[in-house]
Design a protein around this motif. Sequence first.
Motif, short mmCIF file in Angstrom:
data_model
loop_
_atom_site.label_atom_id
_atom_site.label_comp_id
_atom_site.label_asym_id
_atom_site.label_seq_id
_atom_site.Cartn_x
_atom_site.Cartn_y
_atom_site.Cartn_z
N LYS A 126 -16.03 10.21 7.51
CA LYS A 126 -15.82 10.66 6.13
C LYS A 126 -14.43 10.30 5.63
CE LYS A 126 -19.09 14.49 6.67
NZ LYS A 126 -19.26 15.95 6.78
N ARG A 127 -13.49 10.17 6.54
CA ARG A 127 -12.11 9.82 6.17
C ARG A 127 -11.92 8.32 6.01
NH1 ARG A 127 -8.64 12.26 10.79
NH2 ARG A 127 -7.09 10.97 9.72
N PHE A 128 -12.89 7.54 6.52
CA PHE A 128 -12.78 6.08 6.46
C PHE A 128 -14.06 5.49 5.85
CE2 PHE A 128 -9.91 7.43 9.79
CZ PHE A 128 -8.78 6.63 9.59
N PRO A 129 -14.29 5.70 4.57
CA PRO A 129 -15.55 5.27 3.96
C PRO A 129 -15.76 3.75 3.96
CG PRO A 129 -13.97 5.95 2.28
CD PRO A 129 -13.39 6.36 3.60
N ASN A 130 -14.69 2.98 4.15
CA ASN A 130 -14.82 1.52 4.16
C ASN A 130 -15.04 0.95 5.56
OD1 ASN A 130 -14.38 1.27 1.36
ND2 ASN A 130 -12.19 1.50 1.67
N VAL A 131 -15.10 1.82 6.55
CA VAL A 131 -15.33 1.39 7.93
C VAL A 131 -16.76 1.75 8.32
CG1 VAL A 131 -14.57 1.62 10.34
CG2 VAL A 131 -12.90 1.78 8.49
N LYS A 132 -17.41 0.88 9.06
CA LYS A 132 -18.76 1.14 9.56
C LYS A 132 -18.68 1.77 10.94
CE LYS A 132 -20.81 -2.78 7.06
NZ LYS A 132 -19.60 -3.07 6.24
N PHE A 133 -19.55 2.73 11.21
CA PHE A 133 -19.60 3.42 12.50
C PHE A 133 -21.03 3.36 13.04
CE2 PHE A 133 -15.99 5.19 10.33
CZ PHE A 133 -15.07 5.52 11.31
N SER A 134 -21.18 3.00 14.31
CA SER A 134 -22.49 3.03 14.97
C SER A 134 -22.39 3.92 16.21
CB SER A 134 -22.93 1.63 15.39
OG SER A 134 -23.25 0.83 14.27
N ILE A 135 -23.39 4.80 16.38
CA ILE A 135 -23.43 5.69 17.54
C ILE A 135 -24.57 5.26 18.44
CG2 ILE A 135 -23.60 8.08 18.33
CD1 ILE A 135 -22.98 8.86 15.33
N VAL A 136 -24.25 4.81 19.63
CA VAL A 136 -25.27 4.44 20.61
C VAL A 136 -25.69 5.72 21.33
CG1 VAL A 136 -25.79 3.11 22.67
CG2 VAL A 136 -24.36 2.11 20.88
N GLY A 137 -26.87 6.21 21.00
CA GLY A 137 -27.32 7.49 21.51
C GLY A 137 -27.29 8.55 20.43
N GLY A 138 -27.23 8.12 19.17
CA GLY A 138 -27.24 9.05 18.06
C GLY A 138 -28.61 9.70 17.90
N ASN A 139 -28.62 10.97 17.54
CA ASN A 139 -29.91 11.65 17.39
C ASN A 139 -30.30 11.80 15.93
OD1 ASN A 139 -28.98 14.28 16.34
ND2 ASN A 139 -28.01 14.50 18.35
N LYS A 140 -31.53 12.17 15.74
CA LYS A 140 -32.13 12.21 14.40
C LYS A 140 -31.79 13.48 13.64
CE LYS A 140 -36.66 11.20 12.32
NZ LYS A 140 -38.09 10.97 12.62
N GLY A 141 -31.35 14.49 14.33
CA GLY A 141 -31.24 15.81 13.75
C GLY A 141 -30.23 15.96 12.63
N GLU A 142 -29.10 15.27 12.72
CA GLU A 142 -28.04 15.49 11.76
C GLU A 142 -28.05 14.43 10.66
OE1 GLU A 142 -24.14 16.82 13.28
OE2 GLU A 142 -24.96 16.34 15.26
N SER A 143 -27.72 14.87 9.42
CA SER A 143 -27.59 13.90 8.33
C SER A 143 -26.31 13.11 8.56
CB SER A 143 -27.53 14.64 6.99
OG SER A 143 -26.41 15.51 6.95
N MET A 144 -26.34 11.85 8.20
CA MET A 144 -25.22 10.96 8.48
C MET A 144 -24.57 10.48 7.19
SD MET A 144 -26.67 8.74 11.68
CE MET A 144 -27.19 9.58 13.20
#
Length: 343
Positions: A126-144
Amino acid sequence: MFSFEEASRDSARRRFVVRVSALVALLAPAVFIAPAFMATGAQAADDTMRVGVLIPGSKTDKGWMESGYDGVSAAQKEFGPKLKTQIIENINYADMEQALTNLATKNQLVIGIGGQTQAAVLKIAKRFPNVKFSIVGGNKGESMPPNVAGYDVKQAEIAFVAGAAAAMLSKSGAVSYVGGMEIPSIVNAGKEFGNGARYINPKVKYFESYTGDFDNVAKAREATAAAIAQGADIHYHILNLGLRGMEQAAKEKGTHIIGSYTDRCGSDPLYVAYSITGVGYQAQYAIEQLAKNQWQPGYKAFGLAMGPKASGLVICKSTPAMDAKIKQIEDDILSGKIKVSEG
């Protein structure tokens, strides 16, 4: 020439300017976080991709972390000097946000290797809106946030297949599972490993335990030894460095392990099979999508549906009958005939 009164006023003005300047300098880092990436973007105008990678554990753990590192290494070979990577490893939970901030100020894409990075990634993104983040092992439960992608490895899905393989390979009719942290995805994988074993042998003895720490060697060894004492001869895990403890116990008693994450058949006789959960594949996928300008945020399920690089089970010395059974089980999971837990 100033009077004493004028000199006093001038001195007061100077002190005020100094105090304001000091305050601006103190606040500057916080105000300048977003522009810091803009500078990186300017540096990246030469078409060089800059990717930061957070590996919470050791990149030589023979498990999840090493598989993720292997994927980044494969991408480095694929793109050569066009890709610049910054890797931070062995970071505990308390330091994850600081590590991610460091990576986000210098890179276009930041990859968190492991679901344990998700909470920190969602906060820092949220502090770096111009940067892309990928989570390997991210779950479906939380809004991103709109700049975060979560890649679900579907561990429970392939754990069911691993359980079936364990039951086929077991000579004692007893198998075991050791997980690290007792969180939903790890517990669901343990549950489905047991279900898979019972799918092959309804009378199989199944032992399940958790160490509370993916890297605790002593606890993993203790849990595996306890299962061996009750007859288990094939073991499965979701551990990082804790796997060393499982290896020690299995080697001492002549039992065997189904490894996780990467096919390394032939590298160690202790291992009789490997489940492939595509950790490295997903890390490489994120970088390839960035290169193609096709990177997308949001939840993405991998697992069996994405093919053998993303998910699969390899028995090192299999028979045609074993291979056929594993294929049938994978097809039944994909069709929904066999239903497994999320995670």
